[in-house]
Design a protein around this motif. Structure first.
Motif, short mmCIF file in Angstrom:
data_model
loop_
_atom_site.label_atom_id
_atom_site.label_comp_id
_atom_site.label_asym_id
_atom_site.label_seq_id
_atom_site.Cartn_x
_atom_site.Cartn_y
_atom_site.Cartn_z
N TYR A 55 34.97 24.05 37.81
CA TYR A 55 35.91 23.40 38.74
C TYR A 55 35.53 23.63 40.20
O TYR A 55 36.07 22.97 41.08
CB TYR A 55 37.33 23.88 38.48
CG TYR A 55 37.88 23.42 37.14
CD1 TYR A 55 38.22 22.08 36.93
CD2 TYR A 55 38.03 24.31 36.09
CE1 TYR A 55 38.72 21.66 35.71
CE2 TYR A 55 38.52 23.89 34.86
CZ TYR A 55 38.86 22.57 34.68
OH TYR A 55 39.35 22.15 33.47
N TRP A 56 34.62 24.56 40.46
CA TRP A 56 34.22 24.85 41.84
C TRP A 56 33.47 23.68 42.47
O TRP A 56 33.44 23.56 43.69
CB TRP A 56 33.35 26.10 41.89
CG TRP A 56 34.09 27.39 41.72
CD1 TRP A 56 35.28 27.59 41.08
CD2 TRP A 56 33.68 28.67 42.20
NE1 TRP A 56 35.62 28.91 41.12
CE2 TRP A 56 34.65 29.60 41.81
CE3 TRP A 56 32.57 29.11 42.91
CZ2 TRP A 56 34.57 30.95 42.12
CZ3 TRP A 56 32.47 30.46 43.21
CH2 TRP A 56 33.47 31.36 42.83
N ILE A 57 32.86 22.85 41.65
CA ILE A 57 32.10 21.72 42.21
C ILE A 57 33.03 20.84 43.03
O ILE A 57 32.77 20.54 44.20
CB ILE A 57 31.40 20.92 41.09
CG1 ILE A 57 30.37 21.81 40.37
CG2 ILE A 57 30.76 19.65 41.65
CD1 ILE A 57 29.86 21.23 39.06
N LYS A 58 34.13 20.44 42.43
CA LYS A 58 35.12 19.61 43.13
C LYS A 58 35.70 20.36 44.33
O LYS A 58 35.82 19.81 45.42
CB LYS A 58 36.23 19.21 42.15
CG LYS A 58 37.31 18.36 42.76
CD LYS A 58 38.35 17.99 41.72
CE LYS A 58 39.47 17.19 42.30
NZ LYS A 58 40.49 16.88 41.29
N ASP A 59 36.07 21.63 44.11
CA ASP A 59 36.65 22.43 45.20
C ASP A 59 35.69 22.51 46.39
O ASP A 59 36.10 22.39 47.54
CB ASP A 59 36.98 23.84 44.72
CG ASP A 59 38.13 23.87 43.72
OD1 ASP A 59 38.87 22.87 43.60
OD2 ASP A 59 38.29 24.91 43.04
N THR A 60 34.42 22.71 46.10
CA THR A 60 33.41 22.83 47.16
C THR A 60 33.29 21.52 47.93
O THR A 60 33.27 21.50 49.17
CB THR A 60 32.04 23.23 46.57
OG1 THR A 60 32.18 24.49 45.92
CG2 THR A 60 30.97 23.32 47.65
N LEU A 61 33.20 20.41 47.20
CA LEU A 61 33.06 19.10 47.85
C LEU A 61 34.27 18.78 48.72
O LEU A 61 34.15 18.08 49.73
CB LEU A 61 32.86 18.01 46.80
CG LEU A 61 31.53 18.06 46.06
CD1 LEU A 61 31.55 17.09 44.89
CD2 LEU A 61 30.37 17.75 47.00
N GLN A 62 35.44 19.29 48.37
CA GLN A 62 36.65 18.98 49.10
C GLN A 62 37.05 20.05 50.10
O GLN A 62 38.09 19.94 50.75
CB GLN A 62 37.79 18.71 48.10
CG GLN A 62 37.49 17.48 47.26
CD GLN A 62 38.54 17.17 46.22
OE1 GLN A 62 39.33 18.02 45.82
NE2 GLN A 62 38.55 15.93 45.77
N ASP A 63 36.21 21.05 50.28
CA ASP A 63 36.52 22.18 51.18
C ASP A 63 36.02 21.90 52.59
O ASP A 63 34.82 21.91 52.85
CB ASP A 63 35.86 23.45 50.63
CG ASP A 63 36.31 24.70 51.35
OD1 ASP A 63 36.85 24.61 52.49
OD2 ASP A 63 36.12 25.79 50.79
N PRO A 64 36.93 21.67 53.54
CA PRO A 64 36.50 21.41 54.92
C PRO A 64 35.85 22.62 55.60
O PRO A 64 35.22 22.49 56.64
CB PRO A 64 37.79 21.00 55.64
CG PRO A 64 38.89 21.55 54.81
CD PRO A 64 38.39 21.64 53.41
#
Length: 145
Positions: free
Chosen positions: A71-80
């Protein structure tokens, strides 16, 4: 961001592939700066299998370490707050402005290839285990949209 981990040993490989498919391939993932990132079923193998030897690049071992951070992939892509860098293209031996690395949690990276101002394709994600490689990534040019 959440950055939640799972316990991949509690899932079968089929169940893990289903998480990949439903969370990434069947949903629209948009980066914090508005880029839609495409994911495909077959990317699972490249992202979540490791090689027993860097020389052979056989991708023969299912990586529980990588899978716990699925789930970190999505979190990373969405982390400003992610550190954004230009990616390295080993084929040309130079930095490629269409490859973007997002670095979070000190050593976790997600690589995408941007092919239009609002579209990209996922390449890979993993923890950088070598201090030398991490220094190279941090020294690479900052990504500019």
């Amino acid at each position: 961001m959440m950055y939640r981990k799972i316990k991949p040993h509690n899932f079968s490989e089929e169940e893990l592939r289903e998480i990949w498919k439903t969370e990434y391939c069947q949903k629209s993932i948009v980066t914090f700066d508005g880029i839609i990132v495409q994911f495909f079923d077959q990317m699972f193998d490249h992202c979540f299998f490791e090689s027993h030897s860097r020389r052979e690049k056989d991708k023969s071992i299912l990586s529980l370490n990588r899978l716990e951070k699925i789930y970190w992939i999505k979190d990373t892509l969405q982390d400003p707050e992610a550190i954004l860098k230009d990616g390295w293209d080993s084929k040309t031996g130079s930095y490629d402005k269409s490859r973007r690395i997002a670095l979070v949690k000190n050593n976790y990276i997600v690589v995408i290839i941007i092919f239009s101002p609002v579209k990209a394709r996922f390449v890979t994600a993993y923890e950088v285990n070598s201090e030398e490689n991490l220094k190279k990534i941090l020294a690479s040019p900052d990504y500019k949209k």
